[in-house]
Design an enzyme around this catalytic site. Sequence first.
Site, PDB file in Angstrom:
ATOM      1  N   ASP A   1      -9.604   2.411   2.444  1.00 24.89           N
ATOM      2  CA  ASP A   1      -9.482   1.647   3.689  1.00 24.89           C
ATOM      3  C   ASP A   1     -10.075   2.375   4.891  1.00 24.89           C
ATOM      4  OD1 ASP A   1      -8.360  -0.783   2.996  1.00 24.89           O
ATOM      5  OD2 ASP A   1      -6.305  -0.048   3.106  1.00 24.89           O
TER       6      ASP A   1
ATOM      7  N   LYS B   1       0.803  -1.227   0.000  1.00 25.11           N
ATOM      8  CA  LYS B   1       0.000   0.000   0.000  1.00 25.11           C
ATOM      9  C   LYS B   1       0.834   1.275   0.000  1.00 25.11           C
ATOM     10  CE  LYS B   1      -3.913  -2.204   2.309  1.00 25.11           C
ATOM     11  NZ  LYS B   1      -4.851  -2.149   3.457  1.00 25.11           N
TER      12      LYS B   1
ATOM     13  N   TYR C   1      -8.705 -10.499   9.237  1.00 29.01           N
ATOM     14  CA  TYR C   1      -9.954 -11.267   9.235  1.00 29.01           C
ATOM     15  C   TYR C   1      -9.718 -12.752   8.966  1.00 29.01           C
ATOM     16  CZ  TYR C   1      -9.618 -10.643   4.151  1.00 29.01           C
ATOM     17  OH  TYR C   1      -9.187 -10.625   2.837  1.00 29.01           O
TER      18      TYR C   1
END
Length: 288
Positions: free
Chosen positions: A108, A72, A236
Amino acid sequence: MINITGHTGLTGLLGSPVAHSVSPLMHNEAFRYLGLDYVYLCFDVTEKTLSQAVEGLKACGIKGFNLTMPNKNKIVELLDELSPTAQLIGAVNTVRNDNGILKGFNTDGYGFTQSARDAGCDVKGRTITVMGVGGAGMAICGQSALEGAKKIHVFARPTSRYWERAAAMAEKMSHMTECEMILHEMDDHAALKDAMEESNLLINATSVGMVPDVTGTVIPDKSLFHPELTVADVVYEPRETRLLREAREAGCPTFNGMYMLLHQGVKAFHIWTGLDMPVEIVREKYFK
């Protein structure tokens, strides 16, 4: 089932690891539901291979792509334009290819604050503790400040290559918003204790605890949890990290990064197609 044609538009995810990602399921379901001739694929790309991958995908006419860890920040130097939010944060998770011009966005932060609202924890007026100064952490800080967070404590290692960028962002936020952002060293246990005591929300914005190393946690001292503290993890996989399990056992409300992924994806989908993702269809099928 997706029918691949000679006109199918390519979108995808660049990161490492990516095999666990839910993004292909959600985007391909949305493409199918809306009858769009697009496909979304995962590409295992590291920072070392990112430049080559982007050049190749650009040459192949990719419509757009997402970035996940560790790409990123590195992607920023490879783009032609940045959205205002991406400029503030210094990290990009969504790229659109406009006829060879690559424009970077950051969805995000929006994904996180929307997922926090889903969990009953609006960031407005809150004091927040964020662990990590990578792309996800800075996106969460920036968006939370823009949405009215009162104070943000950020913890990272001074040796992090993003430490100076985080310090510069703290200075920038003090002029652009009414939110105070304070940067602390990760090993400063006294500062962490004080920050968590006054915080309403704690967020792990690092990859600690993610598959395959599921034993790690950014808060090894379980005594720091208190029932008035909501604890979130951008990870997650697994659905409940060690951090979330121990926080839940201490009486804290918790939530993971699944709905952050959903809501950032909703924004990315619109950036690429100009259309709204069928959110409830996707949520019901892949995020229950």
